[in-house]
Scaffold this motif. Structure first.
Motif, short mmCIF file in Angstrom:
data_model
loop_
_atom_site.label_atom_id
_atom_site.label_comp_id
_atom_site.label_asym_id
_atom_site.label_seq_id
_atom_site.Cartn_x
_atom_site.Cartn_y
_atom_site.Cartn_z
N GLY A 31 0.86 -1.23 0.09
CA GLY A 31 -0.02 0.17 -0.13
C GLY A 31 0.72 1.18 0.01
N ALA A 32 0.93 2.11 -1.05
CA ALA A 32 1.71 3.25 -1.24
C ALA A 32 1.00 4.49 -0.71
N SER A 33 -0.28 4.54 -0.38
CA SER A 33 -0.66 5.73 0.12
C SER A 33 -0.48 6.00 1.44
N TYR A 34 -1.44 5.30 2.17
CA TYR A 34 -1.26 5.65 3.62
C TYR A 34 0.13 4.98 4.14
N GLY A 35 0.66 3.97 3.53
CA GLY A 35 1.83 3.32 3.83
C GLY A 35 2.94 4.09 3.60
N SER A 36 2.78 5.07 2.81
CA SER A 36 4.15 5.97 2.49
C SER A 36 4.28 6.89 3.79
N LEU A 37 3.55 6.94 4.63
CA LEU A 37 3.71 7.72 5.83
C LEU A 37 4.68 7.03 6.73
N LEU A 38 4.29 5.60 7.17
CA LEU A 38 4.95 4.73 7.51
C LEU A 38 6.54 4.62 7.13
N GLY A 39 6.30 4.48 5.65
CA GLY A 39 7.66 4.29 4.99
C GLY A 39 8.60 5.57 4.91
N THR A 40 7.87 6.73 4.98
CA THR A 40 8.83 7.95 5.27
C THR A 40 9.39 8.01 6.52
N MET A 110 -2.56 -1.63 3.01
CA MET A 110 -3.87 -1.55 2.16
C MET A 110 -5.24 -1.62 2.87
N GLN A 111 -6.28 -1.16 2.24
CA GLN A 111 -7.49 -1.25 2.81
C GLN A 111 -7.88 -2.70 2.51
N GLY A 131 6.94 -17.00 6.40
CA GLY A 131 7.22 -16.73 7.93
C GLY A 131 7.62 -15.39 8.31
N LEU A 132 7.03 -14.38 7.31
CA LEU A 132 7.44 -13.16 7.80
C LEU A 132 6.79 -12.48 8.71
N PRO A 133 7.11 -11.45 9.69
CA PRO A 133 6.17 -10.88 10.62
C PRO A 133 5.37 -9.76 9.86
N CYS A 134 4.24 -9.65 10.04
CA CYS A 134 3.58 -8.74 9.54
C CYS A 134 2.84 -7.67 10.62
N LEU A 135 3.34 -6.68 10.36
CA LEU A 135 2.57 -5.40 11.26
C LEU A 135 1.60 -4.77 10.36
N SER A 136 0.31 -4.84 10.59
CA SER A 136 -0.60 -4.23 10.15
C SER A 136 -1.05 -2.77 10.42
N ILE A 137 -1.15 -1.94 9.50
CA ILE A 137 -1.54 -0.35 10.13
C ILE A 137 -3.15 -0.33 9.20
N MET A 138 -3.63 -1.39 9.35
CA MET A 138 -5.14 -1.13 8.94
C MET A 138 -6.17 -1.07 9.89
N ASN A 139 -7.20 -0.17 9.67
CA ASN A 139 -8.24 -0.04 10.45
C ASN A 139 -8.90 -1.31 10.89
N SER A 179 -2.41 0.61 15.91
CA SER A 179 -3.40 1.35 15.52
C SER A 179 -2.89 2.66 14.59
N PRO A 180 -3.82 2.70 13.54
CA PRO A 180 -3.50 3.72 12.58
C PRO A 180 -3.90 5.20 13.02
N ASP A 181 -3.66 5.68 14.13
CA ASP A 181 -4.06 6.99 14.47
C ASP A 181 -3.88 8.23 13.91
N PRO A 182 -2.54 8.26 13.11
CA PRO A 182 -2.46 9.63 12.33
C PRO A 182 -3.57 9.61 11.05
N GLN A 183 -4.06 10.78 11.03
CA GLN A 183 -4.98 11.07 9.95
C GLN A 183 -4.05 11.64 8.76
N ALA A 184 -4.37 11.01 7.64
CA ALA A 184 -3.56 11.32 6.36
C ALA A 184 -4.27 11.03 5.19
N PHE A 185 -4.32 11.66 4.03
CA PHE A 185 -4.95 11.44 2.93
C PHE A 185 -4.07 12.01 1.61
N ARG A 186 -4.48 11.43 0.32
CA ARG A 186 -3.87 12.13 -0.77
C ARG A 186 -4.48 13.16 -1.38
#
Length: 376
Positions: A31-40, A110-111, A131-139, A179-186
């Motif tokens: 997910g390159a939209s909201y995911g770009s915040l954590l990525g940055t 991603m949604q 077996g990769l650990p997965c950190l979800s930032i989905m609602n 918990s995806p608490d930061p509010q962000a949008f394209r």
């Protein structure tokens, strides 16, 4: 998988400073939209990030990088943070071109309905088998994460998911929730590589079952915390908690604000959803909080209603779910339905939540009827 580097204090043309020694981790983010915040945030800390997205978006990001706009504390205007200026390396790929052997951890950004796409599902199978650990930032919390909560492990919750089979291969201990608490949008007028952060709060992550994965998670937490920009702290931290229930605090906010932006008519802002009837809003918020405590949450895991209501005063746009429904999306994340199912199976239904679910169902069905049964 990881390349050792030293992150040390140094002057840079961009003003970013990494202040501690660490290992450069390779993080895959779906997910390159909201995911770009954590990525940055990870790039600022010197880690390497791959964003998984559509071919056109991947081409744009690989050519121009990403731009995240964020306000620093006590500053009136947003700063533009460009990936090309950061110490970490960024690339973008389509789901079919991911080599999962390169990565230390996966971010799920991603949604939830997007995981039903065929090429994404194939990638999810590869991630689970590796077996990769997965950190979800989905609602929407992934089903394997919910199975880590004893009171939910035996419940029938699949109905809330677009396709619950996506999650069947994942071991619960390898999936955690942030918990995806930061509010962000394209911004709609901008290119797909731009993200605007409206409310720069923290990502609050629960731990994995295995300490070797928690070691990586806490390294990322510390590295992000150490970054400064022109001598200033940079908001939106990654905070790691031992409790599984800290991310569930977001449910109260979603049910009180985000999903009530969806009305029988036009969508309303989160502020209006919360503040048009504050007493009713608090009753919904309190019910969901009580539900989480019944599942095992400690009151200290939760966010007081007054604090949320204050934050909602500045949320002047409809939620992403409401905007998606208004734009004709046939599927959205259904945390509203998930909370309803849990409430009913615990024998504590709530009429306001049932009404919200009914409204969302009605609006989604309208879109399907208008667009035809083949809408996707």
């Amino acid at each position: 998988m990881s390349e050792a580097v030293r992150l040390v204090a140094r002057p840079t043309t961009s003003g970013f400073v990494c202040e501690r020694e660490s290992m450069a981790r390779n993080i895959l983010i779906l997910g390159a939209s909201y995911g770009s915040l954590l990525g940055t945030k990870l790039l600022m800390a010197g880690h390497n990030v791959t964003l998984v997205c559509r071919a056109k978006t991947a081409e744009l990001i690989n050519r121009d990088g990403t731009e995240v706009r964020i306000k620093l504390r006590d500053e009136a205007v947003h700063r533009a943070i460009f990936s090309r200026d950061l110490p970490g390396k960024l690339d973008a790929v389509t789901p079919a071109n991911v080599d999962v052997s390169r990565y230390d951890m996966v971010g799920l950004a991603m949604q939830e309905p997007q995981y039903t796409n065929h090429t994404v599902r194939v990638l999810m199978i590869k991630i689970a088998e590796a077996g990769l650990p997965c950190l979800s930032i989905m609602n929407m919390p992934p089903l394997p994460y919910l199975k880590r909560i004893p009171a939910l492990s035996g419940m029938d919750l699949e109905e809330a998911y677009t396709n619950a089979q996506v999650w069947e291969r994942f071991k619960p201990g390898l999936v955690t929730l942030c918990s995806p608490d930061p509010q962000a949008f394209r911004p709609p007028e901008e290119a797909a590589n731009v993200l605007h952060v409206g409310l720069p709060t923290n990502f609050k992550a629960s731990v994995f079952e295995d300490e070797k994965h928690n070691k990586v998670l806490r390294e990322l937490e510390a590295d992000i915390d150490a970054v400064t920009l022109d001598g200033h702290d940079v908001p939106v931290k990654l905070k790691v908690f031992d409790s599984l229930f800290v991310p569930l605090a977001k449910w109260s906010m979603l049910l009180t604000g985000n999903y009530r932006c969806i009305t029988p008519h036009e969508p309303q802002s989160i502020r209006d959803a919360v503040h048009s009837d504050l007493k009713r809003s608090q009753s919904i918020y309190d019910h969901v909080d009580a539900l989480a405590r019944r599942l095992g949450a400690d009151p200290k895991d939760q966010v007081p209603f007054e604090k949320y209501a204050k934050a909602a005063e500045s949320l002047l746009k409809p939620s992403s779910a409401a905007r998606a429904v208004a734009a004709g999306a046939p599927f959205i994340e259904r945390v509203d339905l998930l909370v309803k199912l849990i409430s009913h199976q615990l024998g504590v239904p709530n009429a306001e939540i049932d009404r919200t679910v009914e409204t969302v169902d009605q609006k989604l069905n309208e879109k399907i009827v208008q667009g035809g049964s083949g809408a996707s």
